[in-house]
Scaffold this active site. Structure first.
Site, PDB file in Angstrom:
ATOM      1  N   LEU A 235       0.849  -1.177   0.000  1.00 24.60           N
ATOM      2  CA  LEU A 235       0.000   0.000   0.000  1.00 24.60           C
ATOM      3  C   LEU A 235       0.891   1.236   0.000  1.00 24.60           C
ATOM      4  CD1 LEU A 235      -2.620  -1.227   2.636  1.00 24.60           C
ATOM      5  CD2 LEU A 235      -2.803  -1.345   0.139  1.00 24.60           C
ATOM      6  N   ASP A 236       1.121   1.782  -1.189  1.00 26.97           N
ATOM      7  CA  ASP A 236       2.056   2.889  -1.342  1.00 26.97           C
ATOM      8  C   ASP A 236       1.506   4.174  -0.727  1.00 26.97           C
ATOM      9  OD1 ASP A 236       4.476   4.099  -2.778  1.00 26.97           O
ATOM     10  OD2 ASP A 236       2.835   5.294  -3.605  1.00 26.97           O
ATOM     11  N   ALA A 237       2.380   4.877   0.037  1.00 22.24           N
ATOM     12  CA  ALA A 237       2.042   6.195   0.606  1.00 22.24           C
ATOM     13  C   ALA A 237       0.710   6.177   1.343  1.00 22.24           C
ATOM     14  CB  ALA A 237       2.040   7.257  -0.498  1.00 22.24           C
TER      15      ALA A 237
END
Length: 576
Positions: A235-237
């Site tokens: 789950l990016d950023a």
């Protein structure tokens, strides 16, 4: 059935807090349809998956890290992996392989397509035959070239409120920034100006999670990735998901609630798929994404590790690193730490806050600059600039000697630390080779991160690895040997215990034990370029006459002390 009802009740409770009862009923109706589609139409890609253990390691790479004129980039990657890493690396983290407009993949144009320059979904499926896969969900923002933004700007009501339009006169000084560009970017919507929230760049437009339809679209994407074989979804950023004016807009309660919803949905449809949070925040805040150990992500990065290992090897003193390890709690329940020393991004500075002082962090940045790397800055709430990340390959960051052989020993010592710690080790592709800084690419692209994102022709890397005198070859095969040995040791199980053993500041020393406590390995690493006499601690081994260094499969003769060569690594195991 009770399990499903319980999960749906929890989803309803969280959604009601976020969106109110009316919108939640609409949300639940659509969500149930999504779940039915995935539960009935998408049988598990790999229905029986073992829990991760000591045999598991991840490789982080781009889909186009290896290129060839006659096959796709993804096929070239598969050729390299099959030739050199089959049976050693079990998971491949494919950095965003979707069509994109900037940031080497992190400005996604279409979440459900494979970049045609890389290959297609058939190539992903072929790669999955020998390796479990980690996919990126870049769902805080989307490309300014995307269909979603285009329809929003055209006034399509299906995409209304998909993005965050803010009056530029609003005070946003409290927002935690990761970049120095303006937070708002001007676009034209139906002939009128709008100012949209763009945390990372003007080409990466933040999604509006206060609109439940956005959340449903993203859930559909996560389910799609699981259906395509993802074992882990990164789950990016993720900490930036929810915005509330007057706050930092980072790691807010609502962001955690969204993650909890992701967890509940995946638990219903693909319970063996793990979620990994990517949050460049101070250490304790990072741990908060475990939630209660059962309700948020199952994996969290150890982002303080890269900077601490650099600092320790620069100073020839492991004290700060080991003092920090003493404070690291075991990952709760079935959760795991993901350990990295290098990634496609730079070395994060924020995770070091509260662990190292500002002058100590500045000293790391100075060393990076002296070895040809860069420092990227962010804007603080008072408007000043401060270091955000350090941009360098890990090898170049450590290569401070004229003697190449000593640089190699020092570098391999750093990687041995990574392989020794509790958790799952993830190795960036350039760490396998000890690639040097690609300053030419950084100058060409104007992006500091390009210094650590070199691409290889498949024939080029084959030529390098066929030359035993090449530095990259020496590192690659020495690294492979450590991996091969590590995979066979139950004491290196990701959930095994880890205890700091104080010996001397110049020695990194921990005791790893298997979950059943039947096997133990004492890890000793000389952090200095000097020959070092080391006294073994008492009560670690039943008999000092039956100790082997498993890295060399040789007995260790112990009297009062042992002599460690510069940057030597010992994995000591007692013989029964």
């Amino acid at each position: 059935m009770h399990f499903i009802v319980k999960h749906l009740d929890k989803i309803k409770q969280i959604a009601t807090e976020l969106y109110g009862p009316v919108e939640t009923e609409k949300f639940l109706t659509t969500l149930k349809d999504l779940l039915k589609t995935h539960q009935s139409g998408n049988p598990p890609v790999n229905p029986v998956r073992k829990e991760l253990d000591e045999s598991d390691l991840a490789l982080i790479c781009y889909g186009d890290n290896f290129r060839s004129t006659d096959i796709s980039h993804l096929q070239s990657l598969k050729v390299f992996l099959d030739e050199h890493l089959a049976g050693l690396i079990s998971l491949v983290h494919l950095l965003p392989f979707y069509p994109y407009s900037s940031d080497d993949g992190f400005a996604v144009i279409d979440y459900k397509k494979v970049n045609p320059d890389f290959g297609d979904w058939a190539d992903i499926k072929d790669l999955h035959q020998n390796f479990e896969l980690i996919f990126d969900a870049v769902v805080n923002h989307i490309s300014a070239k995307s269909h979603w933004l285009r329809e929003y700007l055209n006034g399509n009501p299906d995409y209304s409120d998909f993005f965050i339009d803010i009056d530029p006169g609003v005070d946003l000084s409290e927002v935690t920034r990761a970049r120095v560009h303006p937070l708002l970017t001007r676009f034209e919507k139906a002939g009128k100006p709008v100012h949209l929230w763009t945390t990372f760049s003007e080409d990466q437009v933040d999604l509006n999670y206060q609109n439940p339809r956005v959340l449903l679209e993203v859930i559909d994407i996560l389910l799609f990735y699981a259906s395509q074989g993802a074992r882990i979804i990164r789950l990016d950023a993720i900490g930036h998901l929810w915005k509330r004016i007057g706050t930092s807009c980072l790691s807010l309660k609502e962001a955690h609630q969204i993650v909890q919803l992701f967890h509940l949905v995946m638990d219903l449809a693909y319970p063996d798929v793990l979620l990994l949070s990517e949050t460049n925040v101070p250490f304790r805040e990072n741990l908060s994404y475990f939630g209660n150990g059962q309700n948020e992500v199952q994996m969290v990065y150890q982002f303080a590790l890269p900077g601490l290992v650099l600092y320790s090897l620069h100073r020839s003193d492991a004290t700060a690193l080991m003092n920090w390890l003493k404070t690291v709690p075991p990952a709760p329940g079935k959760c795991l730490y993901l350990n990295v020393l290098a990634t496609h991004d730079g070395i994060g500075v924020r995770p070091l806050e509260g662990i190292l002082s500002d002058p100590e962090i500045a000293a790391i940045a100075d060393n990076i600059a002296q070895t040809g790397g860069y420092t990227s800055s962010k804007k603080s709430t008072d408007g000043s600039l401060c270091p955000y990340e350090l941009n360098s390959t890990y090898y170049s960051a450590l290569a401070t000697f004229q003697d190449e052989s000593l640089n190699i020993r020092k570098y391999l010592a750093s990687q041995a630390i990574l392989l020794s710690l509790a958790g799952l080790p993830a190795i960036y592709i350039h760490s396998l080779f000890g690639t040097e800084n690609d300053c030419d690419s950084a100058r060409t692209t104007g992006q500091k991160r390009s210094v650590n994102r070199r691409k290889f022709n498949l024939s080029e890397i084959r030529g390098i690895l066929s030359n035993p005198e090449n530095r990259m070859t020496k590192i690659f095969f020495a690294y492979k040997k450590m991996i091969e040995i590590r995979r066979q040791q139950r004491a290196f199980h990701p959930k095994g215990s880890q205890k700091v053993i104080p010996i001397a500041g110049e020695v990194f020393s921990i005791l790893r034990s298997s979950p059943d406590n039947l096997e133990s390995i004492l890890v000793l690493i000389n952090m200095t370029p000097e020959i070092l006499p080391v006294a073994l601690p008492e009560n670690v081994f039943q008999s000092k006459n039956k100790i082997r260094n498993i890295l060399t499969d040789s007995p260790v003769q112990v009297r009062k002390e042992i002599e460690m060569s510069p940057y030597q690594v010992l994995w000591l195991k007692g013989q029964k």
